[in-house]
Design an enzyme around this catalytic site. Sequence first.
Site, PDB file in Angstrom:
ATOM      1  CG  ASN A   1      -2.063  -1.039   0.992  1.00 54.08           C
ATOM      2  OD1 ASN A   1      -2.380  -1.458  -0.125  1.00 54.08           O
ATOM      3  ND2 ASN A   1      -2.648  -1.480   2.092  1.00 54.08           N
TER       4      ASN A   1
ATOM      5  CB  ILE B   1     -13.294   7.883  -7.116  1.00 51.59           C
ATOM      6  CG1 ILE B   1     -14.124   8.205  -8.353  1.00 51.59           C
ATOM      7  CG2 ILE B   1     -12.613   6.542  -7.238  1.00 51.59           C
ATOM      8  CD1 ILE B   1     -13.261   8.523  -9.559  1.00 51.59           C
ATOM      9  CG  ASP B   2     -18.002   9.890  -2.976  1.00 57.85           C
ATOM     10  OD1 ASP B   2     -17.300   8.872  -2.819  1.00 57.85           O
ATOM     11  OD2 ASP B   2     -18.766  10.331  -2.096  1.00 57.85           O
TER      12      ASP B   2
ATOM     13  CB  CYS C   1      -8.649  -7.665  -6.498  1.00 61.58           C
ATOM     14  SG  CYS C   1      -8.295  -6.331  -5.339  1.00 61.58           S
TER      15      CYS C   1
ATOM     16  NE  ARG D   1      -9.796  -2.135  -5.798  1.00 68.39           N
ATOM     17  CZ  ARG D   1     -11.003  -1.985  -6.345  1.00 68.39           C
ATOM     18  NH1 ARG D   1     -11.515  -0.795  -6.473  1.00 68.39           N
ATOM     19  NH2 ARG D   1     -11.684  -3.004  -6.773  1.00 68.39           N
TER      20      ARG D   1
END
Length: 183
Positions: free
Chosen positions: A7, A108-109, A101, A77
């Site tokens: 991440n 994504i607001d 995945c 992603r």
Amino acid sequence: EISGAKNAAVAIIPAALMVNGVVVLENLPRISDVDKLLTILEHLGAKVRHIDKNTAEIDCRNVCFQDSPFDLMRKIRASYYLIGALLGKYKEASVPLPGGCNIGSRPIDQHIKGFEALGATVSTESAVVSATADDLMGSSVYMDVVSVGATINTILAAVRAEGTTIIENVAKEPHVVDLANFL
């Protein structure tokens, strides 16, 4: 041997675009998302040199905004972090909605809210997010929900904005801190 954090890596690799020079990223995990992001940067004009199996040197001195490799971006992603990085540096971005995945809905607001608060115009058509700005201006952004992705993307867009940006109700995960430390 402990692998680097995925991440953190998938946020920091797009952030390398913000640097007008060479960066060396160490302890990168050996995963397909890392490889794909490095390939995307190469498509955008970066020179990527693998120093060893977990270290990459990324030279972004010759990167220029151009058409993005949508087919590759759709496969991961984390490609949505390129919106913030490209918008922050080049004042424009065009990136497909995140793929990868299928682990459920990932709206994504809040990303868009952050970009718009900084002065960008954002549209989503045919599963592509496009953002443009004449200039990005520091602003106050309140995240309606805590979102790691939106926090990272807003930071990426804001890092080169004129003035100060304050983001409230932010995600505080270690990889958000890793990105901030990198920048």
